[in-house]
Write an enzyme that holds these catalytic residues in place. Structure first.
Site, PDB file in Angstrom:
ATOM      1  N   CYS A  30      27.791  32.219  70.953  1.00  0.00           N
ATOM      2  CA  CYS A  30      28.876  33.165  70.848  1.00  0.00           C
ATOM      3  C   CYS A  30      29.666  33.259  72.135  1.00  0.00           C
ATOM      4  O   CYS A  30      29.253  32.793  73.198  1.00  0.00           O
ATOM      5  CB  CYS A  30      28.327  34.562  70.581  1.00  0.00           C
ATOM      6  SG  CYS A  30      27.228  34.675  69.191  1.00  0.00           S
ATOM      7  N   GLY A  45      32.404  29.513  69.597  1.00  0.00           N
ATOM      8  CA  GLY A  45      31.994  29.905  68.252  1.00  0.00           C
ATOM      9  C   GLY A  45      33.178  29.869  67.310  1.00  0.00           C
ATOM     10  O   GLY A  45      34.158  30.567  67.549  1.00  0.00           O
ATOM     11  N   ASN A  50      26.012  37.911  72.939  1.00  0.00           N
ATOM     12  CA  ASN A  50      25.858  36.475  73.095  1.00  0.00           C
ATOM     13  C   ASN A  50      24.443  36.213  73.583  1.00  0.00           C
ATOM     14  O   ASN A  50      24.031  36.762  74.598  1.00  0.00           O
ATOM     15  CB  ASN A  50      26.883  35.930  74.106  1.00  0.00           C
ATOM     16  CG  ASN A  50      26.692  34.442  74.364  1.00  0.00           C
ATOM     17  OD1 ASN A  50      26.079  33.738  73.569  1.00  0.00           O
ATOM     18  ND2 ASN A  50      27.230  33.974  75.478  1.00  0.00           N
ATOM     19  N   GLY A  51      23.721  35.376  72.837  1.00  0.00           N
ATOM     20  CA  GLY A  51      22.338  35.070  73.217  1.00  0.00           C
ATOM     21  C   GLY A  51      21.418  35.266  72.031  1.00  0.00           C
ATOM     22  O   GLY A  51      21.870  35.452  70.902  1.00  0.00           O
ATOM     23  N   TYR A  74      27.513  21.046  78.608  1.00  0.00           N
ATOM     24  CA  TYR A  74      28.193  20.854  77.342  1.00  0.00           C
ATOM     25  C   TYR A  74      29.085  21.999  76.865  1.00  0.00           C
ATOM     26  O   TYR A  74      30.198  21.774  76.402  1.00  0.00           O
ATOM     27  CB  TYR A  74      27.139  20.532  76.273  1.00  0.00           C
ATOM     28  CG  TYR A  74      27.687  20.459  74.891  1.00  0.00           C
ATOM     29  CD1 TYR A  74      28.477  19.379  74.503  1.00  0.00           C
ATOM     30  CD2 TYR A  74      27.449  21.469  73.971  1.00  0.00           C
ATOM     31  CE1 TYR A  74      29.010  19.306  73.231  1.00  0.00           C
ATOM     32  CE2 TYR A  74      27.975  21.395  72.693  1.00  0.00           C
ATOM     33  CZ  TYR A  74      28.749  20.321  72.328  1.00  0.00           C
ATOM     34  OH  TYR A  74      29.276  20.255  71.072  1.00  0.00           O
TER      35      TYR A  74
END
Lengths: 473, 473, 473, 473
Positions: A19, A48, A122-123, A262
């Site tokens: 996210c 996302g 996020n996570g 990435y």
């Protein structure tokens, strides 16, 4: 419809990021938080693409707009105008926990004893099952399958203490990776877990404070980067300015190294390092570990590009564009009834024959997950006449799954979990295959602060058996 | 809805390409032409994003599916399955003539005395008004505002002669740029105007013949490039194989040089030259004409990339990624209510501060049309700390409008039509501004076969006053 | 998507009407023809639900908006605002000729030697094949499969004579049923075929002239009914007022009697008769021909209602509501996986048990086409406890197909074409079955002016073999 | 888009019904609950057109599909096939509490300590504020603005007792109107509040149990009506069959009389009475109270129809169809730019001139809320030539708002709350205006069991000040 068309997603064989989160705080009457969040989410779209949403507070109530799809699909002029207010948070999502259903779109918003609260996350937590069990036994009810709803319910439980205290107590109960943005009343709060697994940073546009998963969103708004939110830091932004609380520190930091390899956009600066520069350095390290000879260095677009530049520079082999990416390849591609080899790759990448034909090619990519995409790319290069193909990967072999928010597939789909490099080389069909060493990786990021669990090193936060498998809806 | 949101198209300040055409001919029962056309149009998507369509013949009747939007939006599994047949043509479109209305989507299909005929067209005629007048006086009626309907009506008029003869006679009446693909019965025909303005080439996948605007579509299908269709050639493909007719030759060729500079995909080979290689050569020529000193060469993505590589190589200045493109920027972007300078560029491009800060930067782009986008890019680079900015453009100044299918805006919007290079330099805000010379351009394309009208040279085909202004609907 | 869901259209087993047409002419600057056409088409929606469209002229150019679906689905505020002008025509369509494709939506618009012309058509020609053959031999090309495009092409061919003369000459060539509205320049023209098969009437709203298939549209606009357009009349409305031309008269009139029996709205007045009153009279005639005894008269909604009232009055049997129609049943209904008898009827109609239970019921309907729906309705009534069921049909048995614009299915689907009344009675499962006699029908419409071909009488206009079968796309 | 177009809803000036609920319980492997719920909701569509949804349990987990719009818009073949299971509940909704947002669509589903639970609710609670306050103080968090979420949270709190006990304890805490369907595990539960305000009944299709707001849904499925759920009854359906619990009885019943007057479908039987028959009886009572003379009785469609039949019969005045309803009028209608009197009514209703012209007309309607629609209807009738117009209303004047789930607008919009009948008569423009008396109403429903609060009688359940005004989101 979409479900029926077989999907050749551009990144099928890549780790998937959870996210992106974004938050805005302003005291200025004329600020339209929704406008800024919209632009911020646009800049975080790469984190996302499955759903997008925002919640905006006008000081008294809150309004939400969320939907499946890209930011440009979820929002239009009308939906943004229906979200008045100076403070708000936004979210773009790729599902990790929580199946891909509309109900799971974030941010989540709820009314509790202190009024409206909204959270974006996020996570990935690793103690959700235990926390959830505890909560439902007290009478909580869960309408989504997201970690975020657990966080929201925990927060609602600390009804007697001030908001910042409630956030601290909530965060103390969470185990795993979490970068959160939270609004309640006219306060914006940013939280980053003690390991610092997922990034979060603070920016400023005139007098407006901004929280973002990545600094690239600041440039889009013309805002200034202020600093990273520190691991374990709780940043409270309200009328009295910016204040920090600190969670109990982790034994060691465990920043996710895949942000550099990435996920993140090359123009972002994360924990002090520019992503593009790190990638170039990964390329330089990789060049040192590559022992072959070649005529040309060719990146797999897009993430391979920075890395290949560094590689080319260090190896003294010319860099060139040997693969063209079709930027119009979206989420759906209809499978032809005619059998066609390498179709998934062909629609996305085309070799530039003049660049690779009759040459010894070094091809640079960031990871190998299942190996099938790599094999297809190599086949294209050989078809275009490449004499030799040497593949160099800017990360060590991924042998273990991630439980902290990166969807590297289940273990049995990780080719490196049960194959040697030589076996992978043969599967992919390259003349040589070079993975960056863990040491080389650590040199490039210049710090000993990163989680290396997916390369087989220790998991920094232990995982309960309940949470080691994905929940189904 | 869309009309209301102010659009920041990614390429607002670029010449607009007309179209891409694609055709399939197969004698094999099991061929699904629609599948192949779908994939071909996907690969040609960069040539037109406004509408897409295809017509497929099953030998007896024809069926069409056309719509506004990208190939992925117009087609789904159902629409493709409803187009059975072994022979067909497809089209992607950016409107040049013919306003942007559904009715103007191509290919056009009609029943005439010889049965069903369908035509798809890339290019722009310059005698449409006269031809149309002649036709309506004979009783023709036009339901669209496209050149293509004129072609279809001309073709229908030659009802007494064999199909290939009718196509020859039709083509002899056309003046301007035209690459056509036509189907009738079970015959596929490709036509390229005598000046060769727009490209067209022939490929083969096993026993299936393919016509395509660009060779990049062949790679997507795993097909082989056979050869370019020659200027003035009419290629008839039917059960008897491939046969050629030739139109009266033009005095000289006039291939559109912008295919190399900007439109075509780098992996395509057009009239014998690979686009990526030509762009690198343009960069090398440009480097020779650039007299300044600099620390880094930075492309404006995407077309600047190949050119910048050539420039870097010839100039001995390092190439680096100084601008990141947000690949999610689509056709609509909602204008924020908050005033924001350079918004149109900010959402699309971000500088990599570490690359440009405190450096002397050469920025490589392909064209300047109105100049506003360039000015905004330069502002971003300066904001990110660039010490000097030198802009190098891989084409000569565009001073004259194109009437052959490239939408370079009306003359008064071409900044170079009434400003000197020095004036433009000041407007854009760069330290130096270098345009590639016409001689340098001609060297890079290695031939004296190109149309240079937009750089102020002679228009190869004279334009009637009626056709020098766009028709309105 | 929709195509896959099995459709239980509300009127599956009813004759299908071709179309409704509507035209507006105003000299007043402030008139927005599009607004009035929108409202007019809304009122004519029952005449065609497959597509809707309008073309509006601003005196110089014309603009069209057309689409598949209901008026409310095809038009929104934006599309109406993009159609400025004082004169225009509109159309709602149920396909008779011309497959159900977007390209076949009407009105058709084209540019010919006299500028823009647009045509909308209600009815069905019976010499299209011959006319089309003639036209394509002269070089015409057809992009749709509608009769209307033939009319447009004929009109374009008469380029040397004034518009009204061109319309007269065009109409003289047409054979079959046609009510047309045409605009060109600032002239509105209405045409009704010499047999008067399809209705057309003239209304006035202040100084604005209106043409409509049915007078019910005038009430919606607050306009006044002026008069019917006469069979064979060509009504030209322009700055000089309203003028008439007359086509060569037919030997006898052949108004479609199904307008009264089934198609038209009860509040419309057609050729001097109010539809509701005619239906009541049909009911009275039917009562005279019914010899049974019963406790209650129950209509099949909606068209049976007026008829049942007349029947009840004449027969002295109480009228009651014995079947409730679910007004939300739209075009798609998903077939359940569980087998369910009479499903098609059950979702649409429910019996009121208290009304029919243990009673002798007369059930009134307008037609029997295939008989399956009737059988299902009867089954529902018996299940609800009806002791006897007597079915009375307000038309004679339909034994022959219609070629003039009514889709009564092909002959073999007409149950009355090869079954006796007694056979039909048994198939449907009623105690008695009474069809209105032709004589009774003629008395109710009070005139000898109607086409009775579908009841086995002479076809008033002979049909060429080519046109007796539907064309396929 | 839709929000911008001014909406002329067909029922703008009518009380709005809350919802319809539906439940299915089967032990048979082959039952697809989703199919049956889909058909049931179709039959209950008149009870709510704003959103629709269902939740189906396969014994282990539950799946939901919900959306804004009609049943036919929310569901397609795919969405139904993705809901496997033998037990489920469904809901159609017109918002009363809970703003019209996607998040408020029902049924609500959640995971609590006993696993998944889903609830659908028809009615309106009057102690939501107090219950909600209590719950948030214990740490609950509310994500919607519906009463239903309060019920779900209460239910989750009774985690230690068996399900049926938890439902009883939950229901004991609720004050107001509630008909609920609940599923958990493989149990289906129906709940009806002690006052019986909203209807709920039990049906059976072979071995499948069905709960429905109205019996009309049983006919659609070919199911049998078993009985009404009794006021205060909790019906538990599971492997052991059907069992009842009873809530503490209310002092007196308070069935909503508007189910008969206006909401329910005529073919439904509610608490022992057929709706159509009750309406006819209302008409007969009204005829007794009407003292005028007239030539024809005309209903305002659709609800006026049954009433008018009863009136006609009792008054000896002929019944006829004097107003035609345009059944295609949907939720949006674009307001013309041209001023047009009575537009809202004109697009929906048209007079049949032949029926009303020069006649003394009794017009039958069910209610007058604001009076504007009535005034417009009368204007149409007068325009069509009616000599006298006598309006008869089949309910007493509505003087007080409903807090139990009927949206009769706020008090100040109720014309009868501060105007005498004579004032209303003059506002509407009729010659005489007759409201049914409360005594007449009570005679027609044959029982003293109904809530008459909106006619100024006692509110059967007291309302807390907090709940007397709508909550905002």
């Amino acid at each position: 419809m979409k479900e029926r068309n077989r999907v050749y997603s551009g990144n099928d064989d890549k780790p998937k990021e959870a996210c992106g989160v974004f938050g805005v705080y302003s005291t200025q009457e004329e600020t339209n938080a929704a406008d800024l969040i919209y632009m911020g989410l646009y800049a975080l779209q790469h984190r996302g693409q499955e759903s997008a949403g925002m919640v905006v507070s006008d000081g008294q109530g809150m309004k939400a707009h969320r939907g499946m799809g890209l930011v440009s699909q979820v929002f239009d002029r009308d939906s943004i105008c229906r979200l008045p207010g100076r403070t708000g948070i936004g979210h773009v999502r790729y599902s990790t926990t929580g199946a891909s259903y509309p109900i799971n779109t974030q941010p989540l918003m709820g009314r509790c004893s202190r009024g409206f609260v909204a959270v974006a996350h996020n996570g990935n937590l690793v103690n959700t099952t235990a926390l959830g069990r505890e909560l439902v036994e007290k009478g909580s009810i869960f309408q989504t399958t997201t970690d975020t709803e657990v966080i929201l319910n925990l927060l609602a439980g600390f009804s007697k203490v001030p908001l910042d205290e409630a956030v601290v107590q909530t965060a103390e109960k969470l185990s795993g990776a979490f970068s959160l943005v939270i609004i309640s009343g006219d306060t914006l709060i940013g939280v980053r877990d003690p390991y610092g697994m997922r990034p979060l940073c603070l920016g400023k546009l005139d007098d407006i404070y901004i929280l973002s998963s990545e600094s690239c969103a600041f440039t889009s708004l013309g805002a200034k980067f202020v600093r990273d939110v520190r691991p374990g830091e709780i940043l409270v932004i309200n009328r009295e300015g910016v204040h920090s609380h600190n969670l109990k520190p982790a034994e060691k930091k465990a920043l996710c190294v895949f942000e550099y390899i990435y996920f993140a956009r090359p123009d972002s600066v994360i924990d002090g390092l520019n992503v593009h520069q790190v990638r170039k350095e990964l390329g330089r390290q990789l060049a040192k570990e590559f022992s072959g000879e070649a005529d040309v260095v060719v990146p797999v677009p897009d993430t391979g590009i920075s890395t290949a530049l560094g590689f080319s520079e260090a190896a003294g082999i010319p860099y060139d564009i040997g693969l063209i990416k079709n930027t119009y390849v979206g989420r759906t591609f209809i499978q032809p009834r005619q059998e066609m080899r390498d179709l998934g790759v062909r629609i996305k990448l085309s070799p530039v024959e003049k660049v690779v034909s009759n040459r010894r090619v070094v091809i640079i990519d960031d990871t190998i997950v299942r190996g099938t995409t790599s094999a297809n790319i190599i086949h294209l290069l050989r078809e275009a006449g490449a004499r030799e193909v040497h593949m160099c990967i800017s990360s060590p072999p991924i042998t273990h799954p991630c439980y902290y928010g990166i969807d590297t597939s289940v273990r049995k789909e990780l080719i490196a979990s049960d194959h040697t490099v030589e076996e992978i080389r043969r599967f992919i069909g390259v003349d040589t295959l070079t993975y960056l060493s863990v040491a080389g990786l650590q040199k490039a990021v210049q710090q000993d602060l990163h989680c290396l669990a997916c390369f087989g090193r220790e998991y920094p936060i232990s995982i309960s058996p309940d949470d080691s498998k994905q929940e189904e809806e």
